[in-house]
Design a protein around this motif. Structure first.
Motif, short mmCIF file in Angstrom:
data_model
loop_
_atom_site.label_atom_id
_atom_site.label_comp_id
_atom_site.label_asym_id
_atom_site.label_seq_id
_atom_site.Cartn_x
_atom_site.Cartn_y
_atom_site.Cartn_z
N VAL A 71 -0.81 1.41 -10.73
CA VAL A 71 -1.26 2.05 -9.49
C VAL A 71 -2.75 1.81 -9.26
O VAL A 71 -3.41 2.58 -8.57
CB VAL A 71 -0.93 3.56 -9.48
N PHE A 101 1.34 6.64 -6.81
CA PHE A 101 0.17 7.44 -7.17
C PHE A 101 0.43 8.93 -6.98
O PHE A 101 -0.27 9.76 -7.58
CB PHE A 101 -1.06 7.01 -6.37
N ALA A 160 -10.00 3.96 -1.73
CA ALA A 160 -8.92 2.99 -1.59
C ALA A 160 -7.84 3.47 -0.64
O ALA A 160 -6.95 2.70 -0.26
CB ALA A 160 -8.30 2.71 -2.96
N TYR A 175 -6.77 3.93 -10.48
CA TYR A 175 -7.62 4.82 -9.70
C TYR A 175 -7.69 6.19 -10.35
O TYR A 175 -6.80 6.60 -11.09
CB TYR A 175 -7.09 4.97 -8.27
N GLN A 226 2.32 1.79 -3.43
CA GLN A 226 1.28 2.21 -4.36
C GLN A 226 0.93 3.68 -4.13
O GLN A 226 0.73 4.44 -5.08
CB GLN A 226 0.04 1.33 -4.22
N LYS A 227 0.88 4.11 -2.86
CA LYS A 227 0.64 5.52 -2.56
C LYS A 227 1.76 6.39 -3.11
O LYS A 227 1.51 7.47 -3.66
CB LYS A 227 0.55 5.74 -1.05
N CYS A 273 -9.62 6.98 -5.80
CA CYS A 273 -8.43 6.82 -4.94
C CYS A 273 -8.75 7.11 -3.48
O CYS A 273 -8.07 6.58 -2.59
CB CYS A 273 -7.29 7.72 -5.43
N ILE A 288 -5.56 5.72 -1.28
CA ILE A 288 -4.31 5.91 -2.02
C ILE A 288 -3.95 7.39 -2.12
O ILE A 288 -2.79 7.75 -2.18
CB ILE A 288 -4.43 5.29 -3.43
N CYS A 289 -4.94 8.28 -2.14
CA CYS A 289 -4.64 9.72 -2.24
C CYS A 289 -5.12 10.47 -1.02
O CYS A 289 -5.80 9.98 -0.20
CB CYS A 289 -5.27 10.30 -3.49
N THR A 312 0.83 -1.20 0.00
CA THR A 312 0.00 0.00 0.00
C THR A 312 0.87 1.25 0.00
O THR A 312 0.59 2.22 -0.71
CB THR A 312 -0.93 0.00 1.23
N TYR A 313 1.93 1.22 0.78
CA TYR A 313 2.84 2.36 0.85
C TYR A 313 3.48 2.64 -0.50
O TYR A 313 3.54 3.79 -0.95
CB TYR A 313 3.91 2.09 1.90
#
Length: 139
Positions: free
Chosen positions: A109, A45, A136, A112, A41-42, A133, A138-139, A38-39
């Protein structure tokens, strides 16, 4: 006859102690690997979010220059807003339609979307964030 010495103070790890250590390491890995994914992917993104910067700045300059009086018709490629961006890195596309800026990431990514909606055309312009995002995380 050969005599073997036996030491009463021989110390070592028992099998159960080693198994406990392996179990603890397994539990830590099971928790940390998804968090690491997750880290990363963030972090990737963030490039999608950064791709919107040029459009928000151009929108704000155009609004201050009074190139438009409403959000209707404020699209990419018009009123000093840059043309729509194609695929670069992890950014699939960036478009602005009627003032709403939408950036989409590639499959790398999670595909999203990140959307910014201005509160109007007069200063100070505030941008509301939405998109897939957010759900999820992510943002």
């Amino acid at each position: 006859m050969i005599k073997f010495r036996t030491y009463k103070n021989d110390r070592g790890f028992t099998l159960i102690e080693l198994m406990i250590v392996v179990a603890i390491i397994g539990i830590l890995a099971a928790v940390s690997i998804p968090a690491y994914r997750t880290y990363t992917q963030k972090a990737a993104f963030a490039e999608v979010i950064l791709a919107t910067t040029i459009y928000t700045v151009a929108f704000e300059i155009a609004a201050q220059s009074r190139r438009f009086s409403s959000l209707t018709g404020v699209n990419t490629g018009t009123n000093g807003i840059p043309v729509a961006a194609g695929t670069t890195g992890v950014v699939s596309s960036v478009t602005m339609t009627n003032g709403v800026l939408t950036a989409t990431g590639t499959a790398e990514v999670g595909s999203y979307t990140y959307a910014l909606t201005p509160n109007g055309v007069t200063a100070p312009i505030q941008w509301d964030v939405s998109g897939t995002c957010l759900a999820a995380g992510i943002c």
